[in-house]
Design a protein around this motif. Structure first.
Motif, short mmCIF file in Angstrom:
data_model
loop_
_atom_site.label_atom_id
_atom_site.label_comp_id
_atom_site.label_asym_id
_atom_site.label_seq_id
_atom_site.Cartn_x
_atom_site.Cartn_y
_atom_site.Cartn_z
N PRO A 254 9.08 21.60 9.04
CA PRO A 254 9.94 20.59 8.29
C PRO A 254 11.13 20.07 9.24
O PRO A 254 11.66 20.80 9.95
CB PRO A 254 10.49 21.79 7.36
CG PRO A 254 10.42 23.15 8.02
CD PRO A 254 9.32 23.13 8.74
N ARG A 255 11.35 18.72 8.73
CA ARG A 255 12.42 18.27 9.62
C ARG A 255 13.90 18.64 9.13
O ARG A 255 13.90 19.01 7.82
CB ARG A 255 12.38 16.54 9.23
CG ARG A 255 10.77 15.99 9.77
CD ARG A 255 11.02 14.23 9.58
NE ARG A 255 11.05 13.94 8.26
CZ ARG A 255 10.98 12.87 7.62
NH1 ARG A 255 10.96 11.78 8.51
NH2 ARG A 255 11.28 12.71 6.39
N SER A 256 14.52 18.49 9.94
CA SER A 256 16.25 19.10 9.71
C SER A 256 17.06 17.99 10.22
O SER A 256 16.81 17.23 10.89
CB SER A 256 16.21 20.40 10.52
OG SER A 256 15.93 20.20 11.60
N GLY A 257 18.33 18.15 9.87
CA GLY A 257 19.39 17.10 10.36
C GLY A 257 19.11 15.75 10.11
O GLY A 257 18.85 15.63 8.75
N VAL A 258 19.61 14.76 10.91
CA VAL A 258 19.57 13.33 10.30
C VAL A 258 18.11 13.01 10.24
O VAL A 258 17.85 12.10 9.20
CB VAL A 258 20.25 12.55 11.49
CG1 VAL A 258 20.09 11.22 11.12
CG2 VAL A 258 21.73 13.02 11.72
N ALA A 259 17.04 13.67 10.89
CA ALA A 259 15.62 13.49 10.56
C ALA A 259 15.22 13.65 9.54
O ALA A 259 14.22 13.09 8.78
CB ALA A 259 14.89 14.12 11.78
#
Length: 261
Positions: free
Chosen positions: A46-51
């Motif tokens: 899964p994508r995290s942060g700003v992405a």
């Protein structure tokens, strides 16, 4: 017998729907690989942060980070200029720098030593020497700082004494005396004694007149000269040396008899 054979093939052949054999693989074709039982294809992390944000919010976050970075650089630059020595930028934009820094971001420390590379301070000394025939002779001014500079210039490993002894002694004296050369606090007399013993020792070692007699008094002065500014700055500073002359000091008996030679 046929029924028996068919039932035997159904039990012994590969498993298939309703116990039937799978279709044979045509000649010349590779057998398709089958994943082991109980395993699954790995899924993307899964994508995290700003992405993890949508493209519209990613643009907003990037702009916010850029503004924070610019503000931090401006703030650090303003604080740096507020504690730096006077220069072309501070002279032209000093008001803006003060409005940014004071009073919230005032610094009570100095990033640089006073007047770095802007003033040359030389310690000089002369002495009253009693010669062997009983006459008194006053030497000329001996530039002790110039002697140290000559010893350091071109030396790969200059000694700590040559580099710092005289300079630290003068700084010690200045910090414990007022502009009238009177001691401030209890360390004033100690700084005078320390500086006097150093200059007497140096005179006995490097002054031809002092080597032939006995030093009875010494007088120390400093010569301060401004370092010429670069041509592009347009700044004009006087190049005439400014002297701070100390009173004559009487050399004590043990020093006069060669105690510091």
């Amino acid at each position: 017998m046929d029924a028996y054979d068919g039932d035997s093939d159904a039990r012994q052949g590969p498993e298939g729907p309703s116990g039937t054999r799978p279709d044979p693989v045509p000649a010349g074709e590779a057998c398709p690989e089958q994943p082991p039982l109980g395993t699954q294809e790995p899924s993307a992390p899964p994508r995290s942060g700003v992405a993890a944000l949508s493209p519209r919010y990613q643009v907003g976050a990037a702009l916010a980070l850029a503004l924070v970075a610019v503000a931090a650089c401006v703030h650090l630059g303003m604080v740096f200029l507020s504690v730096a020595p006077a220069n072309t930028v501070t002279k032209q934009h000093g008001k803006a720098i003060e409005e940014w820094v004071y009073p919230e971001f005032e610094q009570n420390w100095k990033l640089f030593a006073p007047n770095p590379l802007q003033q040359n301070i030389a310690v000089q000394v002369r002495a009253d020497v009693r010669m062997r025939d009983g006459t008194m002779t006053t030497t000329g001014w001996n530039d002790l700082s110039a002697q140290d500079g000559k010893a350091i210039d071109g030396s790969l490993l200059p000694s700590h004494t040559v580099q710092n002894e005289l300079r630290r002694a003068w700084d010690f004296f200045v910090s414990t005396h007022g502009t009238d050369n009177r001691p401030i606090g209890l360390r004033g007399s100690l700084s005078e004694q320390y500086l006097r013993r150093i200059v007497v020792m140096r005179m006995y070692e490097g002054d031809a007149t002092s080597e032939k007699g006995t030093i009875e008094r010494v007088q120390v002065r400093s010569s301060t000269t401004n370092v010429p500014p670069p041509d592009w700055s347009g700044e004009k500073v006087p190049d005439t040396p400014v002297y701070r002359v100390l009173p004559w000091w009487t050399v004590t008996a043990d020093e006069a008899d060669g105690g510091v030679r």
